[in-house]
Write a protein that holds these residues in place. Sequence first.
Motif, PDB file in Angstrom:
ATOM      1  N   ILE A 297     -14.668  45.189  26.797  1.00  0.00           N
ATOM      2  CA  ILE A 297     -13.632  45.330  27.811  1.00  0.00           C
ATOM      3  C   ILE A 297     -14.190  46.168  28.953  1.00  0.00           C
ATOM      4  O   ILE A 297     -14.764  47.236  28.724  1.00  0.00           O
ATOM      5  CB  ILE A 297     -12.366  46.006  27.252  1.00  0.00           C
ATOM      6  N   VAL A 298     -14.030  45.669  30.176  1.00  0.00           N
ATOM      7  CA  VAL A 298     -14.434  46.403  31.370  1.00  0.00           C
ATOM      8  C   VAL A 298     -13.203  46.519  32.268  1.00  0.00           C
ATOM      9  O   VAL A 298     -12.504  45.537  32.499  1.00  0.00           O
ATOM     10  CB  VAL A 298     -15.577  45.681  32.126  1.00  0.00           C
ATOM     11  N   MET A 299     -12.947  47.741  32.758  1.00  0.00           N
ATOM     12  CA  MET A 299     -11.825  47.988  33.668  1.00  0.00           C
ATOM     13  C   MET A 299     -12.387  48.474  34.996  1.00  0.00           C
ATOM     14  O   MET A 299     -13.234  49.359  35.022  1.00  0.00           O
ATOM     15  CB  MET A 299     -10.885  49.052  33.097  1.00  0.00           C
ATOM     16  N   GLU A 300     -11.880  47.889  36.094  1.00  0.00           N
ATOM     17  CA  GLU A 300     -12.338  48.274  37.429  1.00  0.00           C
ATOM     18  C   GLU A 300     -11.156  48.416  38.372  1.00  0.00           C
ATOM     19  O   GLU A 300     -10.222  47.618  38.325  1.00  0.00           O
ATOM     20  CB  GLU A 300     -13.285  47.212  37.998  1.00  0.00           C
ATOM     21  N   LYS A 301     -11.215  49.431  39.207  1.00  0.00           N
ATOM     22  CA  LYS A 301     -10.245  49.614  40.285  1.00  0.00           C
ATOM     23  C   LYS A 301     -10.887  50.520  41.327  1.00  0.00           C
ATOM     24  O   LYS A 301     -11.533  51.515  40.991  1.00  0.00           O
ATOM     25  CB  LYS A 301      -8.946  50.233  39.783  1.00  0.00           C
ATOM     26  N   LYS A 302     -10.709  50.159  42.585  1.00  0.00           N
ATOM     27  CA  LYS A 302     -11.268  50.966  43.667  1.00  0.00           C
ATOM     28  C   LYS A 302     -10.708  52.383  43.582  1.00  0.00           C
ATOM     29  O   LYS A 302      -9.514  52.582  43.399  1.00  0.00           O
ATOM     30  CB  LYS A 302     -10.915  50.344  45.016  1.00  0.00           C
ATOM     31  N   GLY A 303     -11.600  53.361  43.702  1.00  0.00           N
ATOM     32  CA  GLY A 303     -11.209  54.765  43.615  1.00  0.00           C
ATOM     33  C   GLY A 303     -11.268  55.318  42.203  1.00  0.00           C
ATOM     34  O   GLY A 303     -11.019  56.494  41.978  1.00  0.00           O
ATOM     35  N   TYR A 304     -11.604  54.448  41.234  1.00  0.00           N
ATOM     36  CA  TYR A 304     -11.712  54.862  39.830  1.00  0.00           C
ATOM     37  C   TYR A 304     -13.084  54.483  39.300  1.00  0.00           C
ATOM     38  O   TYR A 304     -13.716  53.543  39.784  1.00  0.00           O
ATOM     39  CB  TYR A 304     -10.641  54.187  38.968  1.00  0.00           C
ATOM     40  N   ARG A 305     -13.537  55.230  38.313  1.00  0.00           N
ATOM     41  CA  ARG A 305     -14.806  54.908  37.669  1.00  0.00           C
ATOM     42  C   ARG A 305     -14.640  53.652  36.822  1.00  0.00           C
ATOM     43  O   ARG A 305     -13.611  53.468  36.176  1.00  0.00           O
ATOM     44  CB  ARG A 305     -15.262  56.051  36.765  1.00  0.00           C
ATOM     45  N   THR A 306     -15.668  52.821  36.820  1.00  0.00           N
ATOM     46  CA  THR A 306     -15.652  51.643  35.966  1.00  0.00           C
ATOM     47  C   THR A 306     -15.723  52.100  34.516  1.00  0.00           C
ATOM     48  O   THR A 306     -16.511  52.972  34.168  1.00  0.00           O
ATOM     49  CB  THR A 306     -16.836  50.713  36.303  1.00  0.00           C
ATOM     50  N   PHE A 307     -14.872  51.525  33.700  1.00  0.00           N
ATOM     51  CA  PHE A 307     -14.790  51.858  32.280  1.00  0.00           C
ATOM     52  C   PHE A 307     -15.269  50.653  31.483  1.00  0.00           C
ATOM     53  O   PHE A 307     -14.835  49.525  31.736  1.00  0.00           O
ATOM     54  CB  PHE A 307     -13.347  52.195  31.901  1.00  0.00           C
ATOM     55  N   LYS A 308     -16.171  50.887  30.528  1.00  0.00           N
ATOM     56  CA  LYS A 308     -16.674  49.801  29.691  1.00  0.00           C
ATOM     57  C   LYS A 308     -16.617  50.232  28.237  1.00  0.00           C
ATOM     58  O   LYS A 308     -17.093  51.312  27.877  1.00  0.00           O
ATOM     59  CB  LYS A 308     -18.119  49.467  30.078  1.00  0.00           C
ATOM     60  N   LYS A 309     -16.028  49.380  27.406  1.00  0.00           N
ATOM     61  CA  LYS A 309     -15.931  49.658  25.966  1.00  0.00           C
ATOM     62  C   LYS A 309     -16.444  48.428  25.227  1.00  0.00           C
ATOM     63  O   LYS A 309     -15.906  47.331  25.376  1.00  0.00           O
ATOM     64  CB  LYS A 309     -14.476  49.951  25.585  1.00  0.00           C
ATOM     65  N   GLU A 310     -17.509  48.617  24.451  1.00  0.00           N
ATOM     66  CA  GLU A 310     -18.134  47.519  23.717  1.00  0.00           C
ATOM     67  C   GLU A 310     -17.775  47.599  22.237  1.00  0.00           C
ATOM     68  O   GLU A 310     -17.361  48.645  21.736  1.00  0.00           O
ATOM     69  CB  GLU A 310     -19.651  47.569  23.869  1.00  0.00           C
ATOM     70  N   GLY A 311     -17.965  46.466  21.562  1.00  0.00           N
ATOM     71  CA  GLY A 311     -17.803  46.444  20.101  1.00  0.00           C
ATOM     72  C   GLY A 311     -16.366  46.507  19.618  1.00  0.00           C
ATOM     73  O   GLY A 311     -16.115  46.957  18.505  1.00  0.00           O
ATOM     74  N   ILE A 312     -15.430  46.036  20.408  1.00  0.00           N
ATOM     75  CA  ILE A 312     -14.035  46.009  19.978  1.00  0.00           C
ATOM     76  C   ILE A 312     -13.845  44.761  19.119  1.00  0.00           C
ATOM     77  O   ILE A 312     -14.129  43.649  19.552  1.00  0.00           O
ATOM     78  CB  ILE A 312     -13.082  46.003  21.182  1.00  0.00           C
ATOM     79  N   LEU A 313     -13.375  44.950  17.893  1.00  0.00           N
ATOM     80  CA  LEU A 313     -13.250  43.851  16.949  1.00  0.00           C
ATOM     81  C   LEU A 313     -11.878  43.185  17.073  1.00  0.00           C
ATOM     82  O   LEU A 313     -10.842  43.837  16.948  1.00  0.00           O
ATOM     83  CB  LEU A 313     -13.460  44.348  15.517  1.00  0.00           C
ATOM     84  N   ILE A 314     -11.902  41.888  17.319  1.00  0.00           N
ATOM     85  CA  ILE A 314     -10.695  41.080  17.427  1.00  0.00           C
ATOM     86  C   ILE A 314     -10.577  40.265  16.145  1.00  0.00           C
ATOM     87  O   ILE A 314     -11.503  39.542  15.781  1.00  0.00           O
ATOM     88  CB  ILE A 314     -10.771  40.123  18.651  1.00  0.00           C
ATOM     89  N   LYS A 315      -9.426  40.392  15.465  1.00  0.00           N
ATOM     90  CA  LYS A 315      -9.215  39.676  14.210  1.00  0.00           C
ATOM     91  C   LYS A 315      -8.189  38.567  14.402  1.00  0.00           C
ATOM     92  O   LYS A 315      -7.241  38.712  15.179  1.00  0.00           O
ATOM     93  CB  LYS A 315      -8.722  40.642  13.132  1.00  0.00           C
TER      94      LYS A 315
END
Length: 133
Positions: free
Chosen positions: A85-103
Amino acid sequence: MRHSKKFIVAFFIITTSLLAKANGEVNDKKGDPSISGTISDIESKKPVQGVTVFISGKGQDKKEFTTDASGNFKTTQLVPGEVTIVMEKKGYRTFKKEGILIKEGVTLKLNLDIEEDDDAGVFHQLFRMLDGD
């Protein structure tokens, strides 16, 4: 006569099952996995509208969506497995979270925080100073 009663009962059961399936009342398999949640500002804890969220993974079509006025998001029709999951918005730091398990059949609920980009604030202040504000 006995055989005709058995036939009528069997016919009724099969017909009812088929109609129920056609109407979505019977579901032999689990539902598609999904992710939902809220994105908030890490300091103020207020929801953040307009955050672009990207979900990608192996065998997964890249999904892109934006948070609503309450910072909420939801995506469906995911493929089970690990996603990023990657989250982006102007004025905010890009957030990246890897390895999220979807069941399979599970809705994963996430409450995530996004942090303001201090560098963006510094540049904004610098431009204001250069403009004479």
